[in-house]
Enzyme design. Structure first.
Site, mmCIF file in Angstrom:
data_model
loop_
_atom_site.group_PDB
_atom_site.id
_atom_site.type_symbol
_atom_site.label_atom_id
_atom_site.label_comp_id
_atom_site.label_asym_id
_atom_site.label_seq_id
_atom_site.Cartn_x
_atom_site.Cartn_y
_atom_site.Cartn_z
ATOM 1 N N SER A 143 0.833 -1.207 0.000
ATOM 2 C CA SER A 143 0.000 0.000 0.000
ATOM 3 C C SER A 143 0.862 1.249 0.000
ATOM 4 O O SER A 143 1.966 1.251 0.564
ATOM 5 C CB SER A 143 -0.890 0.007 1.250
ATOM 6 O OG SER A 143 -1.489 1.280 1.436
ATOM 7 N N TYR A 168 -2.479 -0.406 9.908
ATOM 8 C CA TYR A 168 -2.667 -0.936 8.554
ATOM 9 C C TYR A 168 -1.366 -0.806 7.758
ATOM 10 O O TYR A 168 -0.883 -1.775 7.158
ATOM 11 C CB TYR A 168 -3.802 -0.196 7.853
ATOM 12 C CG TYR A 168 -3.913 -0.502 6.378
ATOM 13 C CD1 TYR A 168 -4.294 -1.770 5.947
ATOM 14 C CD2 TYR A 168 -3.625 0.460 5.412
ATOM 15 C CE1 TYR A 168 -4.390 -2.072 4.601
ATOM 16 C CE2 TYR A 168 -3.714 0.168 4.061
ATOM 17 C CZ TYR A 168 -4.098 -1.098 3.656
ATOM 18 O OH TYR A 168 -4.185 -1.386 2.319
#
Length: 351
Positions: A143, A168
């Site tokens: 990501s 995350y």
């Protein structure tokens, strides 16, 4: 090729398997179909690929698609080590693309364990299964959030990314470190894909485009964080999928010129590589909102709010490696992509 794609009830996974199936690959799709967001969207994606009556699918049972002869689907949790091991032993995959993960920056502030279970435990289960079953390449979703506090623009895979600002992001950075270890120890080719704000038809209901479109159509105000002073490298789904397929088809071989004295974070002597997949063209949040307003034909009422914990003010992808290694650069204009999304949204929700 026989390819396992995880996260196939998800946004990117759904679009990826359609492309793989249409070009003739044999695909097994995997998803746990959790209720993190509107299940109607997940069931809709599954139905589009011939997996019907998804709400009643038995856990751990391979289902044959009614639409594609070369597609089967299984409902599984990545953290179910025994079931993952059995699936790999039985199916003998050539390649694996891991898109399954607990997604979302803000959700990780209140549900940290969901990220450890899916993104850490689940990922090591996949690494072990690939290692023991002669998988030729593991591509996996990382990501753009891994860049964290890095303010050097555009973000490069050769930058240090040791300062994540959400769990995350930390879980995705952990995936990259774990993958490198397996590439080094077991010669398993792995490629991490840092996606930059993916959008388009069948997109995620927790993402800004979906939330803004829904609110504007319903005549409700939208929450504009950081008082609109955000920039995002919005990347259209078709561009993402093209990049992923090129990566799957080109396993890394390792860089013989890599040096431990000046270690490059984006590559290795081992068969390990990281790529950014982004539009290389950051868009101001207010311009993004204006494009949605134009596509809908209606102005938004805006709640201007401070930046949220875990959010970064700007993202901007350096895609030099993607261009040099794979001859590809995302290029869909934001207006075209948003128009396609709004058209899909109106049809899906009949509004």
């Amino acid at each position: 090729m026989k390819i396992l794609v995880t996260g196939t009830a998800g946004f990117i996974g759904y679009h990826l398997i359609k492309r793989l199936l249409e070009r003739g690959d044999e695909v097994v799709g995997l998803d746990n179909i959790n209720d993190y967001y509107d299940l109607r969207v997940k069931y809709g994606r599954l139905e589009e690929t011939g997996i019907e009556n998804a709400e009643n699918i038995d856990y751990g049972k391979l289902i044959q698609s009614k639409k594609y002869d070369n597609y089967k689907f299984i409902k599984l949790n990545l953290e179910d080590r025994e079931a993952i091991t059995k699936l790999f032993e039985k199916e003998k995959f050539d390649k694996v693309c891991n898109l399954a993960a607990q997604a979302g920056v803000r959700y990780s502030l209140t549900n940290p364990y969901a990220y450890i279970d899916s993104n850490i435990v689940g990922f090591v289960n996949l690494l072990e299964a690939c290692r023991h079953n002669d998988v030729k390449h593991l591509a996996y979703a990382s990501s753009s959030s891994v860049y964290g506090l890095n303010e050097t623009m555009p973000f490069s895979v050769h930058d240090n990314v040791d300062h994540p600002i959400s769990l995350y992001a930390a879980s995705k950075k952990s995936n990259e470190l774990m993958a490198h270890t397996y590439s080094h120890l077991y010669n398993l080719p792995t490629t991490g894909l840092r996606f930059f704000t993916v959008y388009g038809p069948w997109g995620r209901p927790d993402m800004a485009l979906f939330l803004f479109t829904k609110a504007i159509l319903e005549g409700k105000p939208i929450d504009v964080f950081n008082y609109g002073e955000m920039k995002r490298d919005f990347t259209y789904i078709d561009d993402i999928v093209e990049g992923v397929i090129r990566v799957i088809d080109n396993p890394p071989k390792g860089d013989p010129n890599w040096s431990g004295k000046q270690p490059d974070p984006g590559s290795s002597k081992a068969p390990y590589k990281i790529y950014n997949i982004g539009n290389n063209n950051p868009v101001k949040l207010m311009d993004f909102i204006e494009a949605i307003e134009n596509a809908i034909g209606k102005k938004a009422e805006k709640n201007m709010l401070p930046i949220q914990p875990g959010d970064v003010p700007a993202t901007y992808a350096d895609v030099t490696d993607l261009i040099e290694d794979l001859g590809y650069k995302p290029a869909t204009p934001i207006e075209e992509g948003i128009n396609n999304f709004v058209k899909w949204y109106r049809e899906f929700y009949n509004v």
